[in-house]
Design an enzyme around this catalytic site. Structure first.
Site, PDB file in Angstrom:
ATOM      1  N   CYS B 240       0.850  -1.203   0.000  1.00  0.00           N
ATOM      2  CA  CYS B 240       0.000   0.000   0.000  1.00  0.00           C
ATOM      3  C   CYS B 240       0.876   1.239   0.000  1.00  0.00           C
ATOM      4  CB  CYS B 240      -0.931  -0.007   1.206  1.00  0.00           C
ATOM      5  SG  CYS B 240      -1.884   1.524   1.356  1.00  0.00           S
ATOM      6  N   CYS B 265      -4.555   0.123  -0.109  1.00  0.00           N
ATOM      7  CA  CYS B 265      -5.493  -0.784   0.557  1.00  0.00           C
ATOM      8  C   CYS B 265      -6.893  -0.519   0.028  1.00  0.00           C
ATOM      9  CB  CYS B 265      -5.528  -0.526   2.066  1.00  0.00           C
ATOM     10  SG  CYS B 265      -4.079  -1.063   2.953  1.00  0.00           S
ATOM     11  N   CYS B 271      -6.556   0.769   6.408  1.00  0.00           N
ATOM     12  CA  CYS B 271      -5.440   1.642   6.028  1.00  0.00           C
ATOM     13  C   CYS B 271      -5.313   2.824   7.007  1.00  0.00           C
ATOM     14  CB  CYS B 271      -5.686   2.144   4.604  1.00  0.00           C
ATOM     15  SG  CYS B 271      -4.247   2.874   3.811  1.00  0.00           S
TER      16      CYS B 271
END
Ligand code: ADP
Ligand code: MG
Ligand code: ZN
Lengths: 298, 290
Positions: B240, B265, B271
């Site tokens: 990510c 994400c 996240c």
């Protein structure tokens, strides 16, 4: 009969003599009837006179009436009769597509013929359908998934029989496409894109996928050009010769039946009006209707 | 205004009927239970099946989270969340672990759900055999007889055409060895989250009028062939861009600053919580250092 003589016999050209009859049948059907409608006290009498196949009192369609037949190992049984005589309905009953109103069917490869297969469970009927029988429908739309590839069509019966190996099914599919002479470059194409003759050949390949001992063929050549017809008929004869498959072949065309069948059943208005060795029927038809059929062929 | 509605919009009779269908679904994992889908103040095809499940199950003490493709902020999630809050007055949250009831479309949260949490998934096409067989009467019989040739045939066809079964979401699963079920269009990555999960998952299709369920600790197995095993989406080497996570379901976007392709994400709450944890950890570290 020894194995050796059986092999010789299978490869000899016609006429086929009829020594198979003594072997235990692979398929034995007794008293099969299929009605569309409830029936009434008048037409429940098996001797009742109908208007063709329709009850004059209640209007019930008696599509198949009290049909009995046997198929022996490696034999081709022909069923001939005009349109509407009940041939397709009979075949669909044998293949469990339709439930017969009455009847008994023994399948040697299932349980040695112990039970009436019309009365066994749905799952057992599927087992017979997927592993012991193969069917080629008159209408390819009934036998094929027109939007799935040819390979998938052939794989379907194998999946139904429990195969979970893709490579095995692809190999088998390619082998069968070659056998029915469909170019492998078309294996991903859906049958929708094929000619009628090719669709029938994909149906045959599909029907053969699990090496069934019994094959049902309903008007396989109807509507095909003569040259295409000839190739499909050749294919059918080669299946019997090479694989020893027993077959029930249905046609309204006595010419096709004469070419393929060892024994023949003649149907009219749902009933069997004559049966015997095909050569006998051709040479000496007994029933007036059969005589008409035979003479029109000459 | 709120007083014009019953609690949770639906009348109690409707809720009872839907709950009965839910109970049947829980009793027969993976089996599609028909129900009388109600008219909802949102369009069919926008999660009315999931919404009716949520409204039938929610109580005043629940805490609700609604996500769409992993995001709490999408228009669809916002409007469903607003509707439920308006008609119930319940608390809402974006934090997965705070929610007691999560309604979702296209994702299952990354953080494993617990026995105290209910997951409701919105379903557009509940019948896994539909493209194989168009007639409902026939597909019903196929399920009754556990005859799933059609589900495998579709995977086989994908392999014939594309060389792989990894073409899409909604990969069919076998539930408790009995019913083949459409898991809704979650990525294949999420299928494993249904297997032996601690939580109850309810699936609802409003337009198709079907409810089905995966109770806690149910075996859920993705269909596959012996020589073509089930595989999930791969994000080899990707992480990510925002929180650095790997081993989660990522989506690709374009970095507005650089114009570069980046991974993020898909579960925005996951996240956010990682970013927050990292910044408070570094703040704490900064404090220690002083
Ligand atoms: N589903 C049905 N309902 C009513 N009658 C039917 C149905 N299917 C077939 N029939 C009738 O049964 C008879 C036999 O039809 P079929 O088996 O198709 O004959 P064939 O294949 O010999 O042409 C015909 O009279 C046909 O109209
Ligand atoms: Mg016919
Ligand atoms: Zn009658």
């Amino acid at each position: 009969m020894t194995d050796a003589s059986a092999t010789v016999q299978a490869t000899l050209p016609r006429p086929v003599t009829h020594t198979y009859v003594d072997d235990a049948p692979v398929l034995k059907v007794t008293g099969l009837s299929k009605r569309f409608g409830a029936g009434c006290s008048y037409c429940s009498d098996p001797e009742a006179k109908l208007e063709r196949n329709i009850c004059p009192v209640c209007g019930t369609v008696h599509a198949v009436r009290n049909v009995s037949l046997e198929v022996h190992p490696g034999e081709i049984l022909g069923i001939v009769g005009e349109s509407g005589s009940g041939k397709s309905t009979l075949m669909q009953c044998l293949y469990f597509d339709q439930d017969p109103t009455e009847g008994d069917m023994r399948v040697a490869a299932f349980d040695g013929g112990a039970e009436n297969c019309f009365l066994v469970s749905r799952q057992q009927q599927r087992y017979i359908r997927d592993r012991i029988f193969g069917m080629v429908y008159q209408n390819p739309y009934l036998g094929l998934r027109m939007n799935f590839s040819s390979l998938s069509n052939i794989a379907e019966k194998q999946i139904a029989a429990g195969v979970r190996n893709v490579h095995q099914m692809v190999d088998r599919g390619e082998e069968l496409l070659e056998r029915v002479k469909i170019p492998l470059r078309r294996k991903q194409d859906p049958p929708r894109a094929f000619s009628g003759g090719m669709q029938q050949r994909v149906q045959i390949a599909k029907a053969l996928s699990n090496e069934p001992p019994v094959l049902f063929l309903d008007e396989v050549t109807t509507g095909l050009d003569l040259s295409v017809q000839a190739r499909v008929l050749d294919l059918i004869l080669s299946l019997r010769r090479d694989l020893g498959v027993s077959m029930v072949v249905v046609s309204h065309d006595l010419g096709v039946i004469r070419l393929l069948a060892d024994r023949t059943i003649v149907m009219l208005d749902g009933q069997v009006i004559e049966h015997g060795l095909t050569d006998q029927i051709m040479q000496d038809p007994q029933h007036a209707y059969t005589q008409e059929l035979v003479y029109s062929l000459l | 205004m709120r007083k014009n509605y019953n609690f949770a919009f639906l009348d109690e009779g409707s809720k009872r009927e839907i709950r009965r269908a839910i109970l049947k679904g829980v009793a027969i994992p993976g089996y599609q239970v028909p129900f009388a889908s109600r008219e909802m103040p949102i369009g069919r095809g926008w999660g009315t099946g999931g919404l009716q499940l949520t409204l039938s199950c929610i109580g005043p003490d629940d805490t609700l989270k609604v996500i769409d493709q992993g995001s709490d902020a999408s228009v669809n999630a916002v409007s469903i969340r607003g509707l439920v809050r308006e008609t119930t007055g319940v608390e809402t949250t974006t934090a997965t672990q705070e929610a007691t009831l999560i309604q979702s479309r296209h994702r299952i949260p990354e953080r494993p759900l617990t026995r105290d949490q209910l997951l409701v998934l919105q379903v557009p096409t509940p019948e896994p055999l539909r493209t194989y067989e168009a007639r409902e009467t026939v597909t019903k019989r196929l399920h009754a007889e556990a005859e799933y040739t059609g589900a495998y045939l579709e995977l086989f066809e994908q392999i014939v055409r594309y060389g792989t079964t990894t073409t899409g979401a909604d990969h069919p699963v076998m539930v408790e060895g009995r019913y083949v079920m459409a898991p809704s269009p979650i990525p294949r990555y999420d299928n494993a989250k249904l297997d032996m999960a601690e939580n109850l998952t309810l699936l609802g299709a409003g337009r198709e009028k079907k409810i089905y369920a995966v109770p806690p600790y149910t075996h859920v197995e993705s269909l596959a062939f012996d020589d073509y095993p089930f595989v999930t989406e791969e994000f080899e080497g990707a992480h990510c861009h925002r929180c650095g996570a790997t081993g989660v379901y990522l989506t690709q976007t374009v970095d507005p600053a650089t114009g570069e392709q980046i991974w993020m994400c898909s579960d925005t709450d996951y996240c956010d919580q990682r970013v927050e944890a990292a910044s408070s950890a570094s703040a704490a570290k900064g404090g220690d250092a002083r």
